[in-house]
Design an enzyme around this catalytic site. Sequence first.
Site, PDB file in Angstrom:
ATOM      1  N   GLU A  94       0.850  -1.193   0.000  1.00 35.37           N
ATOM      2  CA  GLU A  94       0.000   0.000   0.000  1.00 35.37           C
ATOM      3  C   GLU A  94       0.884   1.240   0.000  1.00 35.37           C
ATOM      4  O   GLU A  94       1.975   1.234   0.579  1.00 35.37           O
ATOM      5  CB  GLU A  94      -0.913  -0.001   1.232  1.00 35.37           C
ATOM      6  CG  GLU A  94      -1.824   1.207   1.373  1.00 35.37           C
ATOM      7  CD  GLU A  94      -2.877   1.321   0.287  1.00 35.37           C
ATOM      8  OE1 GLU A  94      -2.467   1.521  -0.880  1.00 35.37           O
ATOM      9  OE2 GLU A  94      -4.079   1.224   0.595  1.00 35.37           O
TER      10      GLU A  94
ATOM     11  N   ASP B  97     -40.290 -19.585  -8.178  1.00 32.56           N
ATOM     12  CA  ASP B  97     -39.238 -18.807  -8.829  1.00 32.56           C
ATOM     13  C   ASP B  97     -39.670 -18.450 -10.258  1.00 32.56           C
ATOM     14  O   ASP B  97     -39.011 -18.811 -11.229  1.00 32.56           O
ATOM     15  CB  ASP B  97     -37.938 -19.608  -8.830  1.00 32.56           C
ATOM     16  CG  ASP B  97     -36.735 -18.769  -9.199  1.00 32.56           C
ATOM     17  OD1 ASP B  97     -36.864 -17.530  -9.248  1.00 32.56           O
ATOM     18  OD2 ASP B  97     -35.660 -19.350  -9.429  1.00 32.56           O
TER      19      ASP B  97
ATOM     20  N   LYS C 225     -39.855 -15.460 -11.611  1.00 28.36           N
ATOM     21  CA  LYS C 225     -39.105 -14.320 -12.180  1.00 28.36           C
ATOM     22  C   LYS C 225     -39.989 -13.516 -13.132  1.00 28.36           C
ATOM     23  O   LYS C 225     -39.660 -13.302 -14.305  1.00 28.36           O
ATOM     24  CB  LYS C 225     -37.834 -14.784 -12.876  1.00 28.36           C
ATOM     25  CG  LYS C 225     -36.794 -15.397 -11.946  1.00 28.36           C
ATOM     26  CD  LYS C 225     -35.493 -15.683 -12.695  1.00 28.36           C
ATOM     27  CE  LYS C 225     -34.448 -16.276 -11.768  1.00 28.36           C
ATOM     28  NZ  LYS C 225     -34.756 -17.663 -11.352  1.00 28.36           N
TER      29      LYS C 225
ATOM     30  N   ASP D 271     -42.729  -8.375 -16.623  1.00 29.02           N
ATOM     31  CA  ASP D 271     -43.609  -7.793 -17.628  1.00 29.02           C
ATOM     32  C   ASP D 271     -44.279  -6.564 -17.023  1.00 29.02           C
ATOM     33  O   ASP D 271     -43.996  -6.186 -15.887  1.00 29.02           O
ATOM     34  CB  ASP D 271     -44.653  -8.827 -18.076  1.00 29.02           C
ATOM     35  CG  ASP D 271     -44.997  -8.687 -19.553  1.00 29.02           C
ATOM     36  OD1 ASP D 271     -45.249  -7.533 -19.995  1.00 29.02           O
ATOM     37  OD2 ASP D 271     -45.026  -9.709 -20.265  1.00 29.02           O
TER      38      ASP D 271
END
Length: 459
Positions: free
Chosen positions: A117, A295, A297, A300
């Site tokens: 670093e 599920d 999904k 629309d």
Amino acid sequence: MESKKEFFLECYKLGIIKFGRFTLKSGIESPFYVDLRPLASDPKILKNLANYLLDMLPLDNFDLICGVPYAALPMATAMSLESYIPLIIKRKEAKNYGTKKLIEGIYQKGQNCLLVEDVITSGKSLIETIAEVEQEDIKVADIVVVLDREQGGKQLLESKGYRVHTLFNISEVCSILWENGELSDDEVKRIQDFLLGNHIQFEEKTRASYEQKHHTAQHSVSKKLLETALAKQSNLIASADVTTTRELLDLAEKVGPHVIALKTHIDIISDFEYEKTITPLKALAAKHNFLLMEDRKFADIGNTQELQFTSGVFKITDWADFVTSQVIGGFESLDCFKNVGVVAIIGMSSKGALTTSAYREEALKIAASHPNVIGGVSQNQLPEEMLLFTPGVNLADSGDGKGQQYNTPEHVFKTLHTDFIIVGRGIYQSEDPAEAAILYKHSGWNAYLNSLEKSITQS
């Protein structure tokens, strides 16, 4: 090489430290500003810097070198060239294409890595980098830093067991500059006063327990899920990606005692009949105390989604406790899911998914503000008030060669603060789904408890 003091004065000529009044990213006004990036533009200085850093270290301890992006990358590269220790590169963030890897290079699990670093302030960037490197099963014990601003970062890291090697600290360089006539007494005093009053405390994010989340949950389905998790000491959701009613009911019977929910894709059941498929499935859910997650999904406009949800042969509204839905249709598209909980699709686990960081940010705004949404499917942390459902979980995390990328229970609870793991092929494709479910149940619950203990220790 010249003396350490002479070396610093050579570096100083490149303008790496400026004095005056500077507003830092945190909003704090600082009497000095450090920028070590110009060092990379002087090959001789960069080479000498690499050797000064290497001279402080037990080089036999390290298999790899990694620089914290971006300023430390040329420093780490120079150290690799001087020491012949292989370099790996840590990206600032994963690409949205290709392999999407955060860590680039050739390495093996279990190797020891030296982190490089340029400047340490609070230690936050190093804490984040360590977590991402260790996620690849690479060990980090030592960190080498060019300049310590003396604002608490070094102490934070050392309190966690890391060895922090610093070439310079701000008090030391102020003394060098004062002795060389570059700083006045008043400027040195102002810097000393600033350091005394600006010791940064970095608080790591802790996770809430299931009990705490249950206490604050607003949605009835959220409460039911958390109650079930506590009662069964399980955070496991089994994915039933099977294609016949017999397979679905058989899997539900076997894994039911060990899961908090069964995730279905009801439209892939080839012999679906409501009375023969859903009625016995609901009976098994009641018998074994698990919820049903469809599920679907949905993706629309609101009117179409409402018809898909309430009508047709599946009549999802009559039996699902919660459903998954995309948020691509906007806020109002989620209004139709009034009698169930909604798990919003924020991110997907498949390689090449289009759920980029920009999409996730906008999707999360919708999901976090809609009353029907109980949580999200994501590969990233969510706000604490949302439940996180993480798919693609497998005890073997190598993926399936078809774009699916797996996460182990330990990883998702430690780094994502997930609430529920979703396991598919690891259970339903196993020779003994019941035994597999027990294995994932215990693994997930222990990972949750370990992450909770870690949070309590760090808070």
